[in-house]
Enzyme design. Structure first.
Site, mmCIF file in Angstrom:
data_model
loop_
_atom_site.group_PDB
_atom_site.id
_atom_site.type_symbol
_atom_site.label_atom_id
_atom_site.label_comp_id
_atom_site.label_asym_id
_atom_site.label_seq_id
_atom_site.Cartn_x
_atom_site.Cartn_y
_atom_site.Cartn_z
ATOM 1 N N HIS A 278 0.782 -1.138 0.126
ATOM 2 C CA HIS A 278 -0.071 -0.089 0.032
ATOM 3 C C HIS A 278 0.758 1.348 -0.058
ATOM 4 O O HIS A 278 0.805 2.177 -0.798
ATOM 5 C CB HIS A 278 -0.980 -0.033 1.223
ATOM 6 C CG HIS A 278 -1.580 1.449 1.537
ATOM 7 N ND1 HIS A 278 -2.962 1.478 0.961
ATOM 8 C CD2 HIS A 278 -1.154 2.400 2.166
ATOM 9 C CE1 HIS A 278 -3.111 2.751 1.366
ATOM 10 N NE2 HIS A 278 -2.313 3.341 2.092
ATOM 11 N N GLU A 279 1.712 1.295 0.787
ATOM 12 C CA GLU A 279 2.592 2.451 1.095
ATOM 13 C C GLU A 279 3.567 2.567 -0.542
ATOM 14 O O GLU A 279 3.852 3.646 -0.872
ATOM 15 C CB GLU A 279 3.720 2.312 2.159
ATOM 16 C CG GLU A 279 3.218 2.328 3.329
ATOM 17 C CD GLU A 279 1.881 3.195 3.638
ATOM 18 O OE1 GLU A 279 2.557 4.572 3.455
ATOM 19 O OE2 GLU A 279 1.032 3.210 4.555
ATOM 20 N N HIS A 282 1.631 4.591 -3.121
ATOM 21 C CA HIS A 282 1.782 5.991 -3.115
ATOM 22 C C HIS A 282 2.960 6.320 -3.801
ATOM 23 O O HIS A 282 2.888 7.603 -4.497
ATOM 24 C CB HIS A 282 1.874 6.399 -1.579
ATOM 25 C CG HIS A 282 0.697 6.142 -0.904
ATOM 26 N ND1 HIS A 282 -0.667 6.812 -1.166
ATOM 27 C CD2 HIS A 282 0.298 5.822 0.471
ATOM 28 C CE1 HIS A 282 -1.678 6.478 -0.228
ATOM 29 N NE2 HIS A 282 -0.872 5.661 0.695
ATOM 30 N N GLU A 358 -5.745 7.329 -1.003
ATOM 31 C CA GLU A 358 -5.531 6.098 -0.050
ATOM 32 C C GLU A 358 -6.234 4.940 -0.670
ATOM 33 O O GLU A 358 -5.963 3.842 -0.774
ATOM 34 C CB GLU A 358 -5.960 6.360 1.367
ATOM 35 C CG GLU A 358 -5.134 7.303 2.051
ATOM 36 C CD GLU A 358 -3.689 6.912 2.330
ATOM 37 O OE1 GLU A 358 -3.449 5.748 2.065
ATOM 38 O OE2 GLU A 358 -2.886 7.858 2.651
#
Length: 420
Positions: A278-279, A282, A358
């Site tokens: 997930h990070e 970004h 997000e």
């Protein structure tokens, strides 16, 4: 004007607090909609009755504290103006030195100290609340150290910015907002560059990830996404909190992949890899640079609106508050008041943009790490450890949630699974 301002504040603020309390504790209900009951997004499927009760209590008190604090800084600036402290701060600074690069920082220090002291009870209540509900594990002395460090770091940065700003206002009263914005662009970029290596280590100890096998797997994900990283950092947060987190921050050679040790302690390997995916998402979608661009653009709009409103307020009511002109440092409380108002007004839009980013990172993560059970498990553990509500009230979501709600995130994972 002063009496009217005080009377209005005395009447409206308690009414505002009462309405917020009624909204959070009586007009909204916890739980998930009927359609999602019994699913992985329903807290009764992964939390005990005690955990659900504690999460609801903590969330309500925390949200109440947030909404009380939302206009609190504005009220402090109003008090500074009404009680005539601004001219007193200016006179004190000028008695110390006639040079602007000395007396302006003194004014900033006095104003910052007043704001910090008056805000301290709310901050302390927040700390005690977090400790009482098992989120914070930090001792009072450690918490105070972080608070004082943040105060002094904030003061030195603000003193520099405000000194330059008021020199610009004196030199170019009609274009200062534009020149200030042009100077903020390299400043924001520089701060984003130095934060991972200079500021963050002041608060916590960063070491290389102690699990070399996990580090190798995380770096493999990073290299697949073309992230120029050769190590993963572990930060010791368990002495301060039970909450979990991971992030990728910084730019260029100072970019860092960071995992809190609480995340490592609570999640299994696949759950941790999903969080890191997930990070990494970004970074792949350039959210770091988009955030920087957003801050730069919003600062331009904010400075221009502040410039227009500041002149109106000072011309109409400045003399009553002991402020002779916009270029006087005595106008700083008005400038901060206007910026605080703009921050509150823009908060829902900023949160909405953040939630969209997000949501995109969640979708990237589940594509990169297609282990639905681990993905859902990670969100459930985040909910439990953070004493979070899976489906907060609408106003809380609009103002406070930079992420989709846990209900929305888990439902997205379940629907993504059913589509395949």
């Amino acid at each position: 004007m002063k009496k009217r301002l005080v009377l209005t504040t005395i009447i409206l603020f308690p009414i505002y607090v009462l309405l917020v309390y009624l909204y959070l504790f009586h007009w909204t209900s916890a739980g998930v909609p009927e359609a999602y009951r019994g699913t992985a997004a329903d807290p009764v499927t992964f939390m005990s009755a005690q955990e659900i009760a504690l999460s609801q209590e903590y969330s309500r008190y925390r949200n109440l504290l947030y909404f009380i604090g939302l206009p609190f800084e504005i009220l402090i600036y109003i008090a500074v103006l009404v009680f005539g402290w601004s001219p007193i701060f200016k006179s004190f600074g000028e008695r110390v030195s006639r040079f602007s690069f000395i007396n302006i920082p003194i004014f900033v220090l006095l104003l910052s100290t007043v704001v910090w002291v008056i805000s301290f009870p709310l901050d302390f209540i927040g700390y005690r609340l977090s400790s009482q509900y098992g989120i914070s594990t930090q001792s009072f002395s450690s918490w105070m150290r972080d608070e004082l460090m943040s105060f002094w770091i904030g003061f030195f940065i603000m003193a520099l910015l405000i000194t330059v700003l008021y020199l610009l206002i004196k030199k170019a009263q009609k274009r200062w907002w534009l020149y200030a914005w042009l100077l903020l662009i390299p400043f924001f970029t520089f701060m984003m560059y130095i934060q991972p290596v200079l500021i963050d280590p002041l608060y916590n100890e960063f070491t290389e990830l102690k699990n070399p096998e996990l580090e190798e797997k995380i770096l493999a994900l990073a290299h697949e996404a073309d992230i120029p990283a050769d190590r993963v950092f572990e930060v010791d947060m368990s002495e301060k909190t039970n909450a979990m987190n991971a992030y990728v921050n910084g730019i260029g050679s100072n970019l860092r992949i960071v995992l809190w040790d609480t995340t490592l302690n609570e999640l299994d390997e696949n759950e941790t890899l999903f969080i890191m995916a997930h990070e990494i998402g970004h970074y792949v979608m350039n959210h770091l640079y988009m955030n920087l661009a957003g801050v730069i653009l919003s600062s331009l709009v904010g400075l221009y609106i502040t410039y227009r409103l500041l002149h109106v307020v000072i011309n109409k009511w400045g003399r009553e508050f002991g402020i002779k002109s916009v270029s006087e440092i005595t106008s700083l409380p008005v400038l901060f008041l206007l910026l605080s108002l703009l921050s509150i007004v823009s908060a829902p839009a900023e949160s909405a943009v953040s939630r969209q980013a997000e949501r995109a990172a969640d979708k990237y993560a589940i594509e990169m790490m297609p282990d639905r059970e681990a993905a859902i498990g990670s969100f459930q553990e985040l909910t439990i450890n953070g004493r979070s509500e899976v489906n907060p009230p609408a106003l809380v979501k609009f103002f406070r949630y930079g992420h989709p709600t846990m209900m929305e995130r888990i439902v997205m994972l379940e629907e993504h699974e059913s589509e395949e």
